[in-house]
Design an enzyme around this catalytic site. Structure first.
Site, PDB file in Angstrom:
ATOM      1  N   ASP A   1      -0.168   5.174   0.781  1.00 56.98           N
ATOM      2  CA  ASP A   1      -0.436   6.141   1.857  1.00 56.98           C
ATOM      3  C   ASP A   1      -0.277   5.472   3.219  1.00 56.98           C
ATOM      4  O   ASP A   1      -0.935   4.480   3.502  1.00 56.98           O
ATOM      5  CB  ASP A   1      -1.878   6.659   1.763  1.00 56.98           C
ATOM      6  CG  ASP A   1      -1.980   7.947   0.974  1.00 56.98           C
ATOM      7  OD1 ASP A   1      -1.048   8.763   1.052  1.00 56.98           O
ATOM      8  OD2 ASP A   1      -3.002   8.126   0.288  1.00 56.98           O
TER       9      ASP A   1
ATOM     10  N   ASP B   1      -1.269  -0.410   6.025  1.00 59.72           N
ATOM     11  CA  ASP B   1      -1.440   0.282   7.305  1.00 59.72           C
ATOM     12  C   ASP B   1      -2.892   0.267   7.754  1.00 59.72           C
ATOM     13  O   ASP B   1      -3.194   0.741   8.839  1.00 59.72           O
ATOM     14  CB  ASP B   1      -0.956   1.743   7.204  1.00 59.72           C
ATOM     15  CG  ASP B   1      -1.869   2.599   6.355  1.00 59.72           C
ATOM     16  OD1 ASP B   1      -2.234   2.155   5.245  1.00 59.72           O
ATOM     17  OD2 ASP B   1      -2.244   3.697   6.800  1.00 59.72           O
TER      18      ASP B   1
ATOM     19  N   ASP C   1       0.863  -1.177   0.000  1.00 61.64           N
ATOM     20  CA  ASP C   1       0.000   0.000   0.000  1.00 61.64           C
ATOM     21  C   ASP C   1       0.906   1.236   0.000  1.00 61.64           C
ATOM     22  O   ASP C   1       2.098   1.144   0.312  1.00 61.64           O
ATOM     23  CB  ASP C   1      -0.888  -0.041   1.249  1.00 61.64           C
ATOM     24  CG  ASP C   1      -1.810   1.155   1.336  1.00 61.64           C
ATOM     25  OD1 ASP C   1      -2.506   1.442   0.356  1.00 61.64           O
ATOM     26  OD2 ASP C   1      -1.804   1.822   2.398  1.00 61.64           O
TER      27      ASP C   1
HETATM   28 MG   LIG Z   1      -2.787   3.216   3.466  1.00 59.25          MG
END
Ligand SMILES: [Mg+2]
Length: 354
Positions: A34, A234, A32
């Site tokens: 961000d 995250d 991922d």
């Molecule tokens: Mg993310």
């Protein structure tokens, strides 16, 4: 090593261990962006550049998987390269690509598709032989909605509503309700989808491609050829749940939206295989979390258990904080079973300085 898929789907009651570095145990990292590689403002997260460079030098394939349908793979790859993470457009997989494949499987080549979104979506549709159009009156056979950025005009939602109201099949790149920006949390494509859903009477919902839905994971595996992928993210309800739905292992990094208290309260499909502070976790093994036969879970210098309605952590000063987190996951997830842990974690987290 990671436990097999069957066990993983039914009972993840503690984090897994790996005797070798994760970058050696898995052939491809599906990362991922961000909160993992860069912050919402675009700057690199500490240690990301160095850790990804070392993982790649060690032979791990790196691919970048984003629910954001606005930017093209070219633009994402250029951003990563500028940060010091060399990437080619082919290393980037977007929800725009996943939804374009979904539509192409349902309609003939050359079909018109009403686009309510950005350039990433248009490029992905053309790549599948579909023709992006701008108006509900252009006789589209499908409507697709993706994040269009802050400049997208309100009239675009009206076009989508007209077409959906006429019964044209509706697709969405993803349904993340929010999107983080440098100045705060803004409405994401899921919020835009809600605008159209409400305007069309609330009964029709789009087919969704993005994480955690299976089309996104399928797109990623098709494009990368990964045989033993590790999803790195995250966010529990997109990255980690997407890995769970795809039946593959996952690493949660604590550099983004998930804090340890949220991790401890995760339901089974949100529990990652591994947890690390940041991307340096790719370069090392993961210690086992061992039940001690007395109701406790040991990891490194820590022992976690349940007393009354609270999690309890005992340990030696100076022990690795992440090992304490892993031990607490064992105690919390085992206590919660198929549900979410509602135990008070405050004192245990304070022992870790969290
Ligand atoms: Mg993310």
């Amino acid at each position: 090593m990671a436990r097999d898929g069957q066990e993983r789907r039914t009972e993840r009651s503690r984090p897994g261990g790996s005797a070798v570095a994760l970058s050696a145990a898995y052939d491809t990292a599906l990362l991922d962006l961000d909160g993992v590689v860069y912050f919402a403002g675009g700057a690199a997260i500490p240690y990301a550049v160095e850790a990804l460079g070392a993982a790649r030098d060690g032979g791990m394939r790196l691919a970048y998987v984003t629910n954001n349908a606005l930017r093209t793979p070219d633009a994402v790859a250029a951003h990563l390269t500028e940060l010091g993470v060399p990437a080619a457009p082919g290393d980037v997989v977007t929800s725009a690509q996943a939804v374009a494949r979904l539509i192409a499987e349902d309609v003939p080549e050359g079909s018109r598709v009403l686009v309510v979104g950005g350039e990433g979506l248009r490029v992905a549709l053309r790549e599948r032989g579909l023709v992006p159009v701008e108006s509900a009156d252009d006789e589209p056979v499908a409507v697709v909605q993706g994040y269009g950025g802050p400049e997208m005009a309100w009239g675009r939602f009206a076009e989508a509503a007209y077409a959906v109201g006429r019964g044209v099949p509706w697709y969405a790149s993803n349904t993340d309700l929010t999107i983080p920006g440098a100045r705060g949390i803004g409405p994401g494509n899921g919020a835009a989808v809600e605008v159209v859903r409400i305007a069309t009477g609330g009964r029709v919902v789009p087919r969704v491609a993005g994480k955690p839905q299976p089309p996104m994971h399928r797109e990623t595996v098709l494009r990368t050829g990964a045989e033993r992928p590790l999803v790195v993210g995250d966010r529990l309800d997109t990255d980690i749940e997407g890995a769970f739905n795809g039946g593959v292992d996952s690493l949660l990094v604590l550099t983004g939206v998930t804090d340890v208290a949220t991790l401890l309260a995760a339901v089974p499909e949100h529990r990652p295989t591994y947890v690390a502070a940041d991307l340096r976790g790719l370069l090392v093994g993961q210690p086992e979390v061992e039940p001690d036969g007395d109701g406790g879970f040991r990891c490194g210098g820590w022992r976690a258990s349940v007393s009354g309605d609270a999690l309890v952590l005992e340990g030696t000063a100076g022990s690795d904080v992440l090992d304490g987190v892993r031990a607490l996951c064992g105690a919390a997830w085992t206590w919660a079973g198929a549900g979410a842990c509602g135990l008070d974690a405050g004192k245990a987290l304070a022992r870790l300085g969290l």
